[in-house]
Design a protein around this motif. Structure first.
Motif, mmCIF file in Angstrom:
data_model
loop_
_atom_site.group_PDB
_atom_site.id
_atom_site.type_symbol
_atom_site.label_atom_id
_atom_site.label_comp_id
_atom_site.label_asym_id
_atom_site.label_seq_id
_atom_site.Cartn_x
_atom_site.Cartn_y
_atom_site.Cartn_z
ATOM 1 N N UNK A 164 57.441 22.598 25.834
ATOM 2 C CA UNK A 164 56.930 23.532 24.831
ATOM 3 C C UNK A 164 55.553 23.091 24.322
ATOM 4 N N UNK A 165 55.402 21.790 24.061
ATOM 5 C CA UNK A 165 54.143 21.268 23.543
ATOM 6 C C UNK A 165 53.012 21.387 24.571
ATOM 7 N N UNK A 166 53.367 21.451 25.840
ATOM 8 C CA UNK A 166 52.370 21.646 26.894
ATOM 9 C C UNK A 166 52.087 23.123 27.153
ATOM 10 N N UNK A 167 53.117 23.960 26.958
ATOM 11 C CA UNK A 167 53.014 25.372 27.325
ATOM 12 C C UNK A 167 52.355 26.244 26.261
ATOM 13 N N UNK A 168 52.682 26.026 24.989
ATOM 14 C CA UNK A 168 52.125 26.878 23.930
ATOM 15 C C UNK A 168 50.591 26.823 23.897
ATOM 16 N N UNK A 169 49.954 25.656 24.076
ATOM 17 C CA UNK A 169 48.486 25.650 24.127
ATOM 18 C C UNK A 169 47.918 26.486 25.278
ATOM 19 N N UNK A 170 48.659 26.623 26.365
ATOM 20 C CA UNK A 170 48.208 27.463 27.482
ATOM 21 C C UNK A 170 48.219 28.931 27.054
ATOM 22 N N UNK A 171 49.271 29.318 26.314
ATOM 23 C CA UNK A 171 49.317 30.688 25.763
ATOM 24 C C UNK A 171 48.150 30.894 24.806
ATOM 25 N N UNK A 172 47.880 29.880 23.985
ATOM 26 C CA UNK A 172 46.785 29.986 23.021
ATOM 27 C C UNK A 172 45.447 30.209 23.722
ATOM 28 N N UNK A 173 45.228 29.503 24.820
ATOM 29 C CA UNK A 173 43.981 29.666 25.570
ATOM 30 C C UNK A 173 43.850 31.078 26.135
ATOM 31 N N UNK A 174 44.967 31.601 26.657
ATOM 32 C CA UNK A 174 44.933 32.958 27.204
ATOM 33 C C UNK A 174 44.724 33.981 26.094
ATOM 34 N N UNK A 175 45.385 33.768 24.966
ATOM 35 C CA UNK A 175 45.222 34.681 23.836
ATOM 36 C C UNK A 175 43.790 34.653 23.314
ATOM 37 N N UNK A 176 43.196 33.474 23.266
ATOM 38 C CA UNK A 176 41.805 33.356 22.817
ATOM 39 C C UNK A 176 40.873 34.150 23.721
ATOM 40 N N UNK A 177 41.081 34.016 25.036
ATOM 41 C CA UNK A 177 40.242 34.732 25.998
ATOM 42 C C UNK A 177 40.396 36.243 25.833
ATOM 43 N N UNK A 178 41.617 36.685 25.548
ATOM 44 C CA UNK A 178 41.863 38.116 25.342
ATOM 45 C C UNK A 178 41.164 38.607 24.066
#
Length: 288
Positions: A164-178
């Motif tokens: 979870x601690x590795x995956x949520x930042x990946x979502x954050x990066x994608x959300x930021x780009x969006x």
């Protein structure tokens, strides 16, 4: 009369001669007409991704080739078509995109043909960055956040602390780009950018759902974490809160410009979840 340019017709005719139906359809989906790609062409390309005899790299290369065009309309529609296939096509399409070292290199794209070209070029650069990030996210986790199973037994709610601690930042990066697409209501001035925004809106709703469930799981696991994990988790949660306002603003642009079924319900639930998460974490934090 068709709004296709002479160049569009010549290119389509060349593909007819070479017998490449896929490349011909890609050309037709990405004409110079200032409107979104036609549904019949998108549907055909979706069908192609499900046909085992269709060469996915060739399909992708046809789309990449169209992004080398000097016209903002052709390039924008190529990105929209690619995004559409990432969302609605067979998974092997996004798998192939994720396997490539590079996708769209449009950070310096600029159509100098007119004022509209200058304006739309900005959004093309931002949109291509989001699609690149969407492919990178898939490469990192081997699934599309907008398609994962949701709910109490869903992917994000059942994920282990370490993952979870590795995956949520990946979502954050994608959300930021969006969210960096950053369009205002008065900038949605034509059918091309509107088609891109609608795909981004749908991704935003689904991406936020995965993001939200990841944060809920994080809060539930917080008091069982090690000290260094608690620090990571708190940092992730703070970043989540800073994005809430931007997400809300993005959704309001959709509400103003498009008649979305159940949109008021989406927004109401969104704000309610925001308030609930804030209260939950504050209560948990002060009990420590």
């Amino acid at each position: 009369m068709s709004g296709q340019s002479l160049t569009d017709r010549i290119t389509a005719a060349q593909h007819s001669v070479t017998g490449s139906a896929v490349s011909k359809t890609v050309c037709k989906a990405t004409t110079h007409e200032v409107m979104g790609p036609k549904k019949k062409h998108l549907d055909y390309l979706i069908q192609c991704t499900n046909e085992m005899n269709v060469n996915i790299p060739q399909l992708a290369d046809s789309l990449f080739e169209r992004t080398t065009n000097s016209s903002w309309v052709v390039v924008f529609k190529s990105l929209i078509t690619t995004h559409h296939l990432m969302v609605y096509g067979n998974e092997r399409f996004i798998q192939y995109l994720a396997s490539r070292n590079t996708l769209f290199n449009l950070s310096n794209f600029l159509d100098k043909s007119g004022l509209q070209g200058y304006d739309m070029s900005t959004f093309i650069r931002r949109y291509s960055r989001y699609l690149n990030e969407k492919a990178v996210s898939y490469r990192q986790v081997a699934f599309d956040f907008t398609k994962v199973k949701r709910g109490a037994d869903g992917v994000m709610r059942t994920m282990s602390t370490e993952k979870l601690l590795k995956t949520v930042p990946i979502i954050q990066n994608q959300m930021d780009a969006l969210l960096d697409f950053n369009v205002n209501s008065n900038e949605l001035t034509n059918g091309v950018i509107n088609a891109a925004f609608m795909l981004l809106f749908k991704d935003a709703i689904r991406l936020f759902a995965a993001y939200n469930e990841g944060i809920i799981n994080l809060l539930e696991k917080y008091f069982d974490m090690k000290k260094n994990q608690c620090k990571e988790g708190l940092d992730i949660y703070k970043k989540f809160l800073t994005r809430m306002t931007r997400i809300s603003e993005f959704l309001k642009v959709a509400e103003v410009n498009f008649s979305q079924p159940n949109f008021a319900l989406y927004l109401k639930q969104f704000i309610k979840k925001k308030q609930l998460l804030c209260k939950t974490f504050c209560l948990c934090f002060f009990k420590m």
